[in-house]
Enzyme design. Structure first.
Site, PDB file in Angstrom:
ATOM      1  N   GLU A   1       0.828  -1.219   0.000  1.00 52.59           N
ATOM      2  CA  GLU A   1       0.000   0.000   0.000  1.00 52.59           C
ATOM      3  C   GLU A   1       0.858   1.263   0.000  1.00 52.59           C
ATOM      4  OE1 GLU A   1      -2.941  -0.209  -0.791  1.00 52.59           O
ATOM      5  OE2 GLU A   1      -3.280  -2.320  -0.390  1.00 52.59           O
ATOM      6  N   GLY A   2       1.951   1.201  -0.723  1.00 53.69           N
ATOM      7  CA  GLY A   2       2.849   2.346  -0.833  1.00 53.69           C
ATOM      8  C   GLY A   2       4.003   2.221   0.137  1.00 53.69           C
TER       9      GLY A   2
END
Length: 592
Positions: A436-437
């Site tokens: 998620e990044g």
């Protein structure tokens, strides 16, 4: 064995966060404190009876790709179906969607319990929640009726399919392509996706991918990305939709949930259904991604919590050595929890996980306010949540890699073996700074986007909230010194931020070179703020003569520890952020 503290979770929700304030909003008005307690009790029962018993099994017997299908632990079928039947998957959704209009704050708290019990098992249903919510929010009524009921029930898995081999985190470079057909809103999809959590498995009847792709001849970059519903099997007849599992990734941790490599449309037979308008896919997907980013922080805090309680239990039971001044070997050994350095390791874990949980639940409450409120209250909650999201994702993710390491250290050699679960927690924690990044991406997001957004309004809101806490803390006996110390560091952070912003116009590389360090810097300040808030709540109870003196004194001691051991790390980071020496920019490739 205890894997989380029910008492601390109740403190966080009902005393410190005052979650019942949400019921003043019409969307949450039907809920009571009794309902919220029942939700948490139900979550604990599922965690203890279904998830926790499979923790080690799912780690030792990871998913396998057999004849093109991923086989997962047999127990997941019952777990997923129970989540569906008990309404967990769509609990936050409106009544007309079969939901309970439960605040996301309570849903996240329940998720924390599930994740602390068995992280791998917990991800399946909540991936479906995010995917279904995207369809519900942006999809047509036809798509909602076609896909969401079986997702809510747990019969069908939902996923988020973004990453590709040659794009990674650079979504503007995705190459999966959608070709229009004669049917309106229906496209032929071709490409591949990697690292897709629960992208294929045999515990559900179908897998529904919310997939990013570029419509043929769409604009380059992120402006040309669209969002599609791409089922693994065609609906309603169940034949293959030409979404094939090419491989499965074998991970160092989080092994019980499969991560798939998917080939889409290899035989020109994959149909995808456009969600919303063309070329707006990335903006739609960011709804799920931002929710997932706070969720990732919660995952990390939950794993860190389970590791903490495992090491705490061991420290209370394991006798070794004697007090420093005791020279008589005939005297009995003492439990290692009595040694100062073991206390330090435990205080480190406790201060990080409980500080992180405070921030994560606060962010969840902001999300609920942004959903249910109107006008200025809605706008400010949304803006402050946007600002805090990269911090809420990254600080727990990075720091719980360290706290789980500390848990292993408490157990010593025993912690390095599979006889105790802390080695599993250590491995499982490591994924969270990546998915998620990455932390680097969130550093760029915070400093490059969130700090200057709307001429610094989000930053001003953040500063206002901290200043309000400081003002009230100064009025409490015993806390004024902490308030003044936080005020001093808040002032330093403001000066450092202004210094960095001065580089933004003509020295962009220098401005963002240490964005990850800036994220760490502001993360420490943010958790210190959360600890001052918890300290205020605890101090008020102590002054009232609460019968739970030990619990509240533990909170005050963690406040002291964090300010003495963690907050002061801002000094070194601040010095680096103010420096004009830029070795990371000036280093040449050939010099490595």
């Amino acid at each position: 064995m205890t894997f989380y503290s029910k008492r601390d979770l109740q403190f966080q929700l009902f005393e410190n966060l005052r979650v019942m304030e949400l019921t003043r909003h019409a969307y949450f008005h039907d809920h009571t404190k009794e309902i919220f307690h029942l939700v948490l009790e139900a979550a604990e029962q599922i965690a203890e009876n279904y998830l926790r018993p499979l923790l080690t099994e799912m780690d030792r017997n990871e998913p396998k790709l057999v004849n093109g299908k991923i086989k997962v632990h047999e127990g997941m079928k019952a777990i997923i179906r129970q989540f569906g039947e008990n309404g967990w998957i769509n609990a936050t959704f409106p009544y007309d969607q079969g939901g309970q209009q439960l605040p996301n704050t309570l849903h996240m708290a329940a998720g924390f319990i599930f994740q602390a019990a068995n992280y791998s098992a917990s991800v399946y249903p909540f991936l479906t929640t995010g995917a279904a919510n995207l369809i519900l929010t942006f999809g047509s009524q036809e798509l909602i009726e076609k896909f969401t009921p079986n997702m809510y029930s747990g019969k069908w898995q939902g996923t988020m399919a973004l990453t590709e081999p040659d794009a990674g985190s650079s979504l503007s470079d995705i190459s999966t392509t959608a070709y229009p057909t004669e049917k309106e809103g229906v496209y032929k999809i071709q490409g591949q996706k990697i690292y897709i959590s629960c992208g294929d498995h045999d515990a559900c009847e179908n897998v529904i991918h919310l997939m990013l792709a570029r419509i043929k001849d769409a604009p380059a970059g992120v402006k040309g990305i669209s969002l599609f519903v791409v089922p693994q099997k065609k609906v309603p007849f169940g034949e293959s939709n030409d979404v094939l599992t090419e491989g499965i990734y074998h991970k160092m941790g989080y092994k019980g949930a499969p991560i798939a490599h998917l080939m889409i449309g290899s035989n020109d037979g994959c149909e995808g259904f456009l969600v919303g308008e063309p070329h707006k896919g990335l903006s739609y997907m960011f709804q799920m991604m931002n929710e997932a980013r706070v969720g990732v922080g919660m995952n990390a805090a939950a794993i860190g919590t389970a590791a903490y309680y495992s090491s705490l239990s061991y420290a209370k039971e394991r006798p070794q050595g004697r007090k420093i001044g005791e020279k008589d070997p005939s005297k009995p050994q003492i439990p290692i929890i009595q040694h100062a350095d073991v206390k330090r390791l435990l205080l480190f874990q406790k201060s990080i996980i409980e500080g992180s949980l405070s921030l994560l639940l606060y962010c969840s409450k902001l999300g609920d306010i942004a959903h249910a409120a109107e006008g200025l209250e809605k706008e400010e909650a949304s803006l402050l949540l946007d600002f805090l999201t990269p911090i809420a994702k990254s600080y727990p993710s990075e720091m719980c890699c360290l706290t789980t390491s500390a848990a292993v250290q408490v157990l010593g050699g025993a912690g390095y073996t599979t006889d105790f679960p802390v080695e599993q927690y250590y491995r499982e924690a490591r994924i969270h700074p990546i998915h998620e990044g990455t932390t680097g991406i969130h550093g760029l997001d915070l400093l490059g986007r969130k700090v200057p957004i709307k001429e610094g309004k989000a930053l001003q809101l953040y500063g206002r909230e901290i200043a309000t806490t400081i003002f009230h803390a100064k009025e409490l006996s015993g806390l004024s010194g902490f308030a003044e110390k936080l005020e001093k560091y808040m002032g330093k952070a403001q000066q450092t931020t202004l210094h960095l912003l001065s580089k933004a116009a003509d020295k962009t590389d220098a401005f963002l070179a240490d964005a990850t360090l800036y994220l760490e810097y502001i993360g420490i300040l943010t958790i210190a703020w959360q600890w001052l808030k918890q300290g205020m709540t605890a101090q008020e109870q102590l002054e009232k003569g609460s019968s739970e003196q030990e619990f509240y004194q533990g909170k005050i001691m963690c406040l002291r520890y964090f300010f003495e051991y963690e907050l002061v790390k801002m000094d070194a980071l601040g010095k680096r952020l103010l420096s004009t020496d830029m070795p990371t920019l000036e280093m040449q490739e050939d010099w490595f």
